[in-house]
Design an enzyme around this catalytic site. Structure first.
Site, short mmCIF file in Angstrom:
data_model
loop_
_atom_site.label_atom_id
_atom_site.label_comp_id
_atom_site.label_asym_id
_atom_site.label_seq_id
_atom_site.Cartn_x
_atom_site.Cartn_y
_atom_site.Cartn_z
N THR A 296 7.15 -11.87 -1.06
CA THR A 296 5.89 -12.20 -0.40
C THR A 296 5.95 -13.63 0.13
OG1 THR A 296 3.53 -12.67 -0.76
CG2 THR A 296 4.93 -12.69 -2.70
N HIS B 129 -4.33 -4.06 -2.49
CA HIS B 129 -4.78 -3.72 -1.14
C HIS B 129 -4.97 -2.21 -0.95
CE1 HIS B 129 -3.12 -7.80 0.48
NE2 HIS B 129 -4.17 -7.94 -0.29
N THR C 153 12.74 -16.38 2.33
CA THR C 153 12.34 -17.69 2.88
C THR C 153 11.67 -18.52 1.79
OG1 THR C 153 10.29 -16.66 3.62
CG2 THR C 153 12.06 -16.85 5.24
N CYS D 187 -14.48 8.38 1.72
CA CYS D 187 -15.60 8.64 2.64
C CYS D 187 -16.34 7.33 2.91
CB CYS D 187 -16.55 9.67 2.03
SG CYS D 187 -18.03 9.90 3.05
N ILE E 91 0.83 -1.20 0.00
CA ILE E 91 0.00 0.00 0.00
C ILE E 91 0.86 1.25 0.00
CG2 ILE E 91 -1.99 -1.09 1.12
CD1 ILE E 91 -0.97 0.01 3.81
N CYS F 271 -19.53 15.37 1.44
CA CYS F 271 -20.73 15.32 2.30
C CYS F 271 -21.00 16.69 2.92
CB CYS F 271 -20.55 14.31 3.42
SG CYS F 271 -20.70 12.59 2.91
N ASN G 183 12.60 -14.60 -2.83
CA ASN G 183 12.23 -14.32 -1.44
C ASN G 183 13.30 -14.87 -0.51
OD1 ASN G 183 10.11 -13.15 0.14
ND2 ASN G 183 9.62 -15.18 0.91
#
Ligand code: ZN
Length: 384
Positions: free
Chosen positions: A259, A166, A300, A174, A128, A202, A298
């Site tokens: 990831t 994401h 791992t 809003c 993000i 709003c 990666n």
């Protein structure tokens, strides 16, 4: 079965050879899908916010009586609890602050290189932090792309280079009317206190109603435009159509980076791309059982369920791998790195290789002290 190649094992000739093969595969591919997770942003100084660390400590100082795990802060159910909602706002404000001072990593630049070299079919990210946008990859949460989703602007779906699965920490939405805005400094200050700002859309509508003595409407509050666990993506349909289009275009290489492949929806997406890549084009009776490659980079290893899907596990930092790929690529296919350029040279100054072709020569401007025979040549670099 997954072949593991350790990036710190370059002394081993077989590892070295296999890694070079992968670099060449990247250089030769034409429709690469890149999927990424938090691991690609670790070197940028962005805290791994799903595990407990400094950011949590900061939040704990402000909310000493709240006990929570990382996951609780990213679960849609948090909005049912006022205290947890306040912690979430404070946490996101702290996280946004640390993201704002971060710089994109070599891995982000690598994705941009793939795009510039016309090899990137699409980038999909769980992150993000919006660092892809900072290297020039238009994201799904950008204003332009959102309009595209609603068919309002002239940019094409193909202009969207990075799908933000994401959401985006740099935007707010809003909770009542769904209007979206870029995150402002004022928002940051308000969220830091654990409260949400009012929605300007709003507010305007409510004031307009008050002016004509109509019953006022409830003013919605803004929330960070990130997608929480168990929450539908507001751009779900748009993203779904992008993914279907990409699957139909038959990508030839899948690169999964940084990831742990544990989030459900993300796993599904990656498996669909891997399946397409491993399905030979044309008939199912093709002699070649596997086309394309699935590379997982990666620190791992992948979970066991991936061992039949991932062809190569490159063990190590994504930045180390992408630097190696670019280095190998430059050596193996130098012509890919020759940039189109315009050279202006005086006659006889430049030894021209056969890669240069004179498009036109321009008569030299009349200049004092220049020999008459002197000409300025405008050379366009032509890749032959
Ligand atoms: Zn609103």
């Amino acid at each position: 079965m997954t072949v593991t190649l350790n990036l710190s094992d370059l002394k081993n000739p077989s590892t070295r050879r296999s890694l070079s093969d992968l670099s060449l595969a990247v250089a030769k591919s034409k429709k690469i899908v890149v999927v990424t997770g938090a691991g690609i942003s670790c070197s940028c100084g962005i805290p791994d916010f799903r595990s407990s660390d400094g950011l949590y400590a900061l939040v704990k100082e402000q909310y000493p009586d709240v006990v929570l795990k990382g996951r609780d802060l990213f679960d849609a159910s948090l909005f049912r609890d006022a205290k947890l909602t306040a912690v979430f706002y404070t946490f996101i404000a702290q996280l946004k602050k640390s993201i704002d001072s971060a710089l994109p990593a070599p891995t982000h630049h690598f994705i941009k290189i793939l795009d510039t070299k016309k090899k990137l079919l699409r980038s999909y990210t769980q992150n993000i932090d919006g660092l892809e946008a900072r290297v020039g990859l238009l994201g799904t949460s950008s204003q332009e792309a959102k309009h595209l989703g609603q068919g309002k602007t002239k940019i094409r779906t193909s202009d969207v280079r990075n799908v933000q699965l994401h959401g985006d920490i740099h935007r707010v939405r809003c909770m009542s009317c769904s209007a979206e805005y870029p995150y402002t400094i004022e928002n940051l200050e308000i969220f830091k206190e654990g409260t949400p700002p009012d929605c300007p859309e709003c507010l305007t509508r409510s004031e307009a109603r008050a002016a004509r003595s109509a019953r006022p409407i409830r003013v919605g509050s803004l929330r960070p435009a990130v997608v929480l666990y168990d929450e539908p993506h507001p751009l779900g349909d748009f993203i779904g159509s992008i993914q279907s289009a990409d699957l139909a275009r038959k990508p030839d290489l899948l690169i999964i980076m940084g990831t742990s492949l544990k989030v459900h929806g993300f796993k599904k997406l990656v498996k669909e791309f891997a399946k397409t890549i491993h399905t030979p084009a044309g008939s199912s009776s093709s002699a070649k059982p596997r086309v394309g490659r699935v590379i997982f980079v990666n620190k791992t290893p992948p979970p066991a369920e991936w061992l039949d899907i991932i062809d190569y596990h490159v063990e190590g930092e994504t930045d180390t791998w992408v630097n190696k790929v670019v280095e190998d690529w430059k050596k193996m296919r130098p012509s890919d790195w020759e940039v189109q350029q315009t050279l202006v040279a005086t006659d006889g100054d430049v030894t021209l290789g056969n890669k240069f072709k004179t498009i036109k020569n321009i008569p030299a401007p009349r200049m004092k002290g220049k020999r008459k025979s002197e000409q300025l040549w405008e050379l366009h670099y032509i890749h032959i």
